[in-house]
Design an enzyme around this catalytic site. Sequence first.
Site, PDB file in Angstrom:
ATOM      1  N   HIS A 183       0.761  -0.974  -0.113  1.00 21.83           N
ATOM      2  CA  HIS A 183       0.167  -0.003   0.136  1.00 21.83           C
ATOM      3  C   HIS A 183       0.843   1.321  -0.029  1.00 21.83           C
ATOM      4  O   HIS A 183       1.763   1.434   0.889  1.00 21.83           O
ATOM      5  CB  HIS A 183      -1.044  -0.182   1.376  1.00 21.83           C
ATOM      6  CG  HIS A 183      -1.977   0.930   1.272  1.00 21.83           C
ATOM      7  ND1 HIS A 183      -2.264   1.781   2.443  1.00 21.83           N
ATOM      8  CD2 HIS A 183      -2.776   1.442   0.445  1.00 21.83           C
ATOM      9  CE1 HIS A 183      -3.337   2.543   2.166  1.00 21.83           C
ATOM     10  NE2 HIS A 183      -3.598   2.225   0.975  1.00 21.83           N
ATOM     11  N   GLU A 217       0.681  -0.247  -4.892  1.00 18.37           N
ATOM     12  CA  GLU A 217      -0.391   0.281  -5.017  1.00 18.37           C
ATOM     13  C   GLU A 217       0.116   2.117  -4.781  1.00 18.37           C
ATOM     14  O   GLU A 217       0.935   2.097  -3.758  1.00 18.37           O
ATOM     15  CB  GLU A 217      -1.526   0.220  -4.137  1.00 18.37           C
ATOM     16  CG  GLU A 217      -2.758   1.062  -4.391  1.00 18.37           C
ATOM     17  CD  GLU A 217      -3.234   2.420  -3.235  1.00 18.37           C
ATOM     18  OE1 GLU A 217      -3.941   2.894  -3.598  1.00 18.37           O
ATOM     19  OE2 GLU A 217      -2.084   2.539  -2.492  1.00 18.37           O
ATOM     20  N   ASP A 221      -1.249   6.624  -5.015  1.00 16.74           N
ATOM     21  CA  ASP A 221      -2.171   7.580  -5.224  1.00 16.74           C
ATOM     22  C   ASP A 221      -1.639   8.574  -6.262  1.00 16.74           C
ATOM     23  O   ASP A 221      -0.607   9.157  -6.071  1.00 16.74           O
ATOM     24  CB  ASP A 221      -2.650   8.105  -4.170  1.00 16.74           C
ATOM     25  CG  ASP A 221      -3.054   6.964  -3.047  1.00 16.74           C
ATOM     26  OD1 ASP A 221      -4.060   6.426  -3.397  1.00 16.74           O
ATOM     27  OD2 ASP A 221      -2.556   6.956  -1.960  1.00 16.74           O
ATOM     28  N   HIS A 253      -1.698  11.371  -1.398  1.00 16.10           N
ATOM     29  CA  HIS A 253      -2.908  10.949  -0.832  1.00 16.10           C
ATOM     30  C   HIS A 253      -3.595  11.856  -0.660  1.00 16.10           C
ATOM     31  O   HIS A 253      -5.013  11.924  -0.870  1.00 16.10           O
ATOM     32  CB  HIS A 253      -2.747   9.899   0.135  1.00 16.10           C
ATOM     33  CG  HIS A 253      -4.056   9.243   0.860  1.00 16.10           C
ATOM     34  ND1 HIS A 253      -4.925   9.749   1.499  1.00 16.10           N
ATOM     35  CD2 HIS A 253      -4.541   7.954   0.366  1.00 16.10           C
ATOM     36  CE1 HIS A 253      -6.047   8.934   1.695  1.00 16.10           C
ATOM     37  NE2 HIS A 253      -5.696   8.081   1.219  1.00 16.10           N
ATOM     38  N   GLU A 310      -3.815   4.173  -8.548  1.00 13.38           N
ATOM     39  CA  GLU A 310      -5.093   5.030  -7.905  1.00 13.38           C
ATOM     40  C   GLU A 310      -5.191   6.203  -8.365  1.00 13.38           C
ATOM     41  O   GLU A 310      -4.294   7.225  -7.802  1.00 13.38           O
ATOM     42  CB  GLU A 310      -5.203   4.812  -6.462  1.00 13.38           C
ATOM     43  CG  GLU A 310      -6.553   5.274  -6.036  1.00 13.38           C
ATOM     44  CD  GLU A 310      -6.904   5.182  -4.671  1.00 13.38           C
ATOM     45  OE1 GLU A 310      -6.333   4.577  -3.792  1.00 13.38           O
ATOM     46  OE2 GLU A 310      -7.840   6.029  -4.206  1.00 13.38           O
TER      47      GLU A 310
HETATM   48  O1  G3P Z   1      -6.428   1.608  -3.330  1.00 15.87           O
HETATM   49  C1  G3P Z   1      -6.580   1.222  -2.252  1.00 15.87           C
HETATM   50  C2  G3P Z   1      -6.578   1.952  -1.265  1.00 15.87           C
HETATM   51  O2  G3P Z   1      -5.519   2.512  -1.277  1.00 15.87           O
HETATM   52  C3  G3P Z   1      -7.787   2.910  -1.240  1.00 15.87           C
HETATM   53  O3  G3P Z   1      -7.778   3.800  -0.074  1.00 15.87           O
HETATM   54  O4  G3P Z   1      -7.523   6.224   1.088  1.00 15.87           O
HETATM   55  O5  G3P Z   1      -5.703   4.237   1.050  1.00 15.87           O
HETATM   56  O6  G3P Z   1      -6.248   5.498  -1.045  1.00 15.87           O
HETATM   57  P1  G3P Z   1      -6.789   5.156   0.225  1.00 15.87           P
HETATM   58 MG    MG Z   2      -4.971   4.553  -2.426  1.00 23.79          MG
END
Ligand code: G3P
Ligand code: MG
Length: 251
Positions: free
Chosen positions: A16, A43, A45, A58, A118
């Site tokens: 993450h 993953e 953002d 994020h 993302e």
């Molecule tokens: O993509 C999975 C997760 O990252 C979604 O939530 O808030 O951590 O971007 P967040």
């Molecule tokens: Mg995310």
Amino acid sequence: MGTDMSRWPYPRVVAHRGGGTLAPENTLAAIRHGASMGFRGVEFDVMLARDGTPILIHDETLERTTSGHGSVPALDYADIERFDAGGWHSGSFRGERVPTFVAAANLCRELGLWANVEIKPAKGYEVQTGRVAAQLTLDLWRGAPLQPVVSSFSVDSLEMARQVAPGLPRGLLVSKIPPDWEARMEKLGCVALHCNYKELTEALAGSVHAAGYALLCWTVNDPVDAARLFEWGVDCIVTDRLDLIGADFQG
Ligand code: G3P
Ligand code: MG
């Protein structure tokens, strides 16, 4: 339900925000850290700065993860890149910068990492962010053995991603799986549903698979939860705890 590689030909355990909690989120150091721990997928953002540069961050504001202040869409990348994006995490990461999406993508390719991109638009920039992120994903991963999956909570971003890169796999991000999930998935042409693991039941997991979609769960930090989700046939988990749930975790 077991693994179905045709449904999810990507890594099953994904770091993450690059390196989970072990490195400052959404930085190149985080991606390197994920890779150094044996992770094959990350993953992160993607949001647009004021000048349109897609960057890894994020929050829509800079305070939590950088030494800067203010709103991401109100500042050019030239301003944002001056801020420290590592010191908040720990001293050893001081000096780390908010990376561009291009730099992150190049690093992923260099390290042989798969990516879940993302699309995280600042409010009001959903369409623009979807367009830029999808087009760049297409360009930056050209010829890669595994294309990224682009995902978003934003329907507008996903619709735009579909327009500019119809062949790029898309994931619909939801916190709780809504009653009309199947209609939404079909309308957006998504291949995977990305949900908060806390809101998933075994029955729902079965329905998503029966409809032919892959299922990704975030953010799974307890190996007991991870094992249960894999038992339910969940295709992929995204974790912050790379130290507890390794890249080859099976359950
Ligand atoms: O993509 C999975 C997760 O990252 C979604 O939530 O808030 O951590 O971007 P967040
Ligand atoms: Mg995310």
